[in-house]
Scaffold this motif. Structure first.
Motif, PDB file in Angstrom:
ATOM      1  N   HIS A 103      48.703  29.499  39.936  1.00  0.00           N
ATOM      2  CA  HIS A 103      49.767  29.569  40.943  1.00  0.00           C
ATOM      3  C   HIS A 103      50.858  28.547  40.627  1.00  0.00           C
ATOM      4  N   HIS A 104      50.412  27.333  40.345  1.00  0.00           N
ATOM      5  CA  HIS A 104      51.325  26.242  40.009  1.00  0.00           C
ATOM      6  C   HIS A 104      52.194  26.616  38.825  1.00  0.00           C
ATOM      7  N   TYR A 105      51.526  27.190  37.825  1.00  0.00           N
ATOM      8  CA  TYR A 105      52.218  27.596  36.603  1.00  0.00           C
ATOM      9  C   TYR A 105      53.286  28.647  36.895  1.00  0.00           C
ATOM     10  N   LEU A 106      52.900  29.617  37.734  1.00  0.00           N
ATOM     11  CA  LEU A 106      53.835  30.688  38.042  1.00  0.00           C
ATOM     12  C   LEU A 106      55.031  30.176  38.840  1.00  0.00           C
ATOM     13  N   VAL A 107      54.742  29.286  39.774  1.00  0.00           N
ATOM     14  CA  VAL A 107      55.846  28.701  40.564  1.00  0.00           C
ATOM     15  C   VAL A 107      56.799  27.956  39.636  1.00  0.00           C
TER      16      VAL A 107
ATOM     17  N   GLY B   9      61.994  27.872  36.818  1.00  0.00           N
ATOM     18  CA  GLY B   9      62.706  27.746  35.561  1.00  0.00           C
ATOM     19  C   GLY B   9      62.334  26.506  34.777  1.00  0.00           C
ATOM     20  N   ASP B  10      61.347  25.720  35.291  1.00  0.00           N
ATOM     21  CA  ASP B  10      60.958  24.511  34.556  1.00  0.00           C
ATOM     22  C   ASP B  10      60.270  24.860  33.250  1.00  0.00           C
ATOM     23  N   ILE B  11      59.498  25.943  33.317  1.00  0.00           N
ATOM     24  CA  ILE B  11      58.715  26.311  32.131  1.00  0.00           C
ATOM     25  C   ILE B  11      59.273  27.597  31.558  1.00  0.00           C
ATOM     26  N   PRO B  12      59.389  27.681  30.256  1.00  0.00           N
ATOM     27  CA  PRO B  12      59.905  28.924  29.661  1.00  0.00           C
ATOM     28  C   PRO B  12      59.004  30.101  29.995  1.00  0.00           C
ATOM     29  N   CYS B  13      59.642  31.236  30.271  1.00  0.00           N
ATOM     30  CA  CYS B  13      58.902  32.430  30.653  1.00  0.00           C
ATOM     31  C   CYS B  13      58.070  32.966  29.501  1.00  0.00           C
TER      32      CYS B  13
END
Lengths: 333, 315
Positions: free
Chosen positions: B228-232, B237-241
């Protein structure tokens, strides 16, 4: 940290002895001291005291191997040997291996067939660095509990005459799966004609009707030893990490599906016992008032049956509970 | 060494193999470093004992069905440092012995301990190729690292790659899953958490059972939280898709609710009814036993046929 407090309370209530997490320096139990073992063999302190060995320590590896082997036999009894050493009044089991014989209940001399295998295996093991000697044998009683049958008792008595120190271990893989905890018992027989000074109170377990006679005749000829388990520091570490992977299996396992036959067998056995108890009750009513002792026996018979049925129920309910929780609470929208 | 295998085989590893290798290593290590005989030296902690970390070798056996390779068991082998190969006659002897007890298993590969696969391991690997065309190499890292989260066990396969124009065999890593039989799981659980082994009261049994399930569910919860954290993070936009991950998550979500079919409902209700029936039966037995006791006590207390004659109340 309520969970920590709750755990401590639970442990206190149940007298759980926490074994300290072994660190690398305490793996000394794995060291095989040849000289000390030979000296112990010579002294033979067990020759004078039939009740000498009181405890058994089984390594994680030995337990795993024995349970997996016992389960792989299905409803057939399997057997194998255990290797290890002695330590004061404890027998330490380091490893176990399976023997290619089946059905020990019909043959007293099953080990004669497997001698060649045993010699070969021990030789190769010694070369590969496992220096311990054979210190006992194990076999499985699939579905009917951990105790020694008549043939087992005579085999073990023979072993204790010629191959001391020797230990007998019995595993019930069916009950292990159904109850969710390992069903294992370690026994040593008393020599012929020896009367134990006090009756040890053994844990009650239900025995199927067709075996109960065998159990009753011989149950005074041997005593059970306390079993504790140990593992190395590396084992500890690996098992902790292993949990990260197999928690899924814990959730997905269902003891109900695999053990349907066993449960049905238990219930029909219980029904037979009930009939037997009823017959006894009927007989005592008709005759003259017998000594009060007889009445006590029937009562304990009925009480036993009640306990058995409660046990079966508890196991079933446990299995169902996990299913209900998972399927209806977690995985349903 | 490449980082992912392309052979398409799925590997399943049983915990017994891991415990086997760990035990082998601990044994050899403790024979090489005998424990101090005097009690005083045992308490000295400051001195860094030069503990040798030996390499142990052995063989893994199991079954291969189609594309699934399942590793069930393992045994030790002797290593000849002069010829850099495993002792062949010893291997044959052990294989025969194991075949007698486990006729379905055959040799799938070999194992060793260490932190990384080495060049010399390729010799051993090649030597085993006549028994199994594509052997596995299971490597266990015995260094105890408390911050480690992952199992220090890696499975390597060998692949023919063309490097600098020369076709060479190199090790490639493969992923694996842990597979257990019910009995294995229970005994591993038992040893790992050293649960109370005696019968205890019904309450302790229940507590033990529920604790097991609770910890598993806690694990599930934490994993979902991470996801969940990762998806949020991805949404912000913090983490590249990462599309492949998103696809996996969406397929997982689409599978819920997990089981809705009619047949499952029927089976489940039948099981539920069976359990309720058994509970009813047990209650009945309990009641009749209590009744029986009551009647007997009553008869003893108000005995009509006693020698003294007449009714006597038992005080």
């Amino acid at each position: 940290m309520d969970s920590a407090i709750a755990q401590k309370t639970w442990e206190l209530e149940n007298n759980i002895l926490t074994v300290e997490t072994p660190d690398p320096s305490s793996d000394s139990i794995f060291y095989y001291d040849e000289a000390a073992q030979a000296k112990f063999q010579q002294e033979k302190p067990w020759a004078n005291d039939p009740h000498y060995f009181k405890r058994v320590k089984i390594s994680a590896l030995a337990l795993l191997k024995m349970v997996v082997h016992a389960r792989s036999g299905g409803t057939i009894e399997v057997m194998g040997l255990m290797q290890g050493k002695t330590d004061g009044d404890a027998i330490i089991v380091m490893d176990a291996f399976a023997l290619p014989v089946e059905g020990t209940e019909t043959r007293v001399n099953a080990q004669a067939d497997a001698y060649e295998y045993m010699v070969d295996y021990s030789q190769t093991n010694k070369q590969a660095g496992r220096l311990e000697n054979v210190v006992g044998w194990y076999h499985s009683h699939p579905g009917y509990g951990c105790w020694l049958s008549g043939i087992d008792v005579s085999t073990q008595m023979l072993n204790q005459q010629f191959q001391e120190p020797f230990l007998a271990v019995v595993i019930d893989p069916t009950r292990t799966v159904s109850a969710g905890k390992v069903e294992i018992g370690a026994f040593r027989t008393y020599p012929e004609g020896y009367k134990p000074p006090d009756d040890p109170i053994s844990e009650y377990q239900t025995i199927p009707l067709n075996k109960i006679e065998d159990f009753g005749v011989h149950c005074k000829q041997y005593y059970a030893l306390d079993i504790t388990y140990f593992k190395s520091s590396l084992d500890c570490h690996l098992l902790d990490l292993l949990w990260n992977k197999y928690w899924v299996n814990t959730l997905s396992s269902s003891p109900l599906l695999g053990n349907g036959d066993y449960v049905a067998g238990q219930i029909s056995d219980l029904a037979e016992k009930l009939e037997q108890a009823e017959n006894q009750l009927a007989h005592s009513r008709i005759g003259p008032l017998g000594p009060p002792r007889k009445k006590l026996q029937e009562e304990s018979q009925l009480a036993k049956i009640t306990r058995d049925s409660a046990k079966i129920t508890v196991e079933q309910v446990h299995g169902l509970m996990s299913q209900v929780t998972l399927l209806f609470q977690i995985f349903r929208t | 060494m490449a980082s992912s295998s392309s052979s398409g085989l799925t590997f399943k590893l049983h915990p017994l193999v891991i415990v086997n290798i760990s035990d082998h290593y601990t044994r050899v290590k403790s024979q090489l470093n005998p424990p101090p005989l005097t009690s005083t030296s045992a308490t000295v902690n400051g001195v860094e004992n030069q503990q040798q970390a030996p390499r142990v070798y052995g063989c893994v056996i199991g079954v291969q069905r189609g594309r699934t390779v399942e590793i069930f068991n393992s045994f030790e082998l002797l290593y000849d440092p002069s010829t850099h190969s495993l002792d062949r006659p010893f291997l044959k002897k052990k294989q025969e012995l194991y075949k007698k007890v486990f006729p379905h298993f055959y040799i799938l590969g070999w194992y060793s301990t260490g932190s990384d696969a080495q060049e010399s391991d390729m010799h051993i690997h090649r030597a085993l190729m006549d028994i199994n065309e594509s052997p596995l190499y299971v490597l266990l890292n015995p260094a105890i690292n408390p911050t480690q989260k992952d199992l220090p066990v890696t499975i390597y396969e060998s692949e023919l790659h063309v490097i600098d124009g020369i076709p060479q065999l190199i090790f490639v890593r493969s992923s694996y899953t842990i597979e257990t039989v019910e009995a294995e799981r229970i005994s591993v659980d038992h040893v790992a958490h050293l649960k109370p082994s005696d019968g205890g009261s019904a309450a302790t049994q229940l507590a033990a059972h529920l604790t097991g399930i609770h910890s598993a569910i806690k694990m599930l919860n934490s994993r979902i939280r991470v996801l969940h954290h990762y998806l949020v993070g991805m949404q912000k936009g913090d983490i590249p898709c990462e599309n492949s991950l998103l696809r996996q998550v969406s397929s997982l979500l689409r599978r819920l609710p997990a089981i809705e079919s009619e047949k499952f409902q029927d089976d489940f209700l039948m099981e539920y009814n069976d359990t309720l029936l058994i509970t009813y039966l047990a209650m009945f037995t309990n009641c009749s036993s209590t009744m029986n006791e009551l009647v007997d006590k009553f008869n003893t207390a108000y005995d009509r046929h006693s020698r003294r004659g007449g009714r006597t109340a038992f005080i």
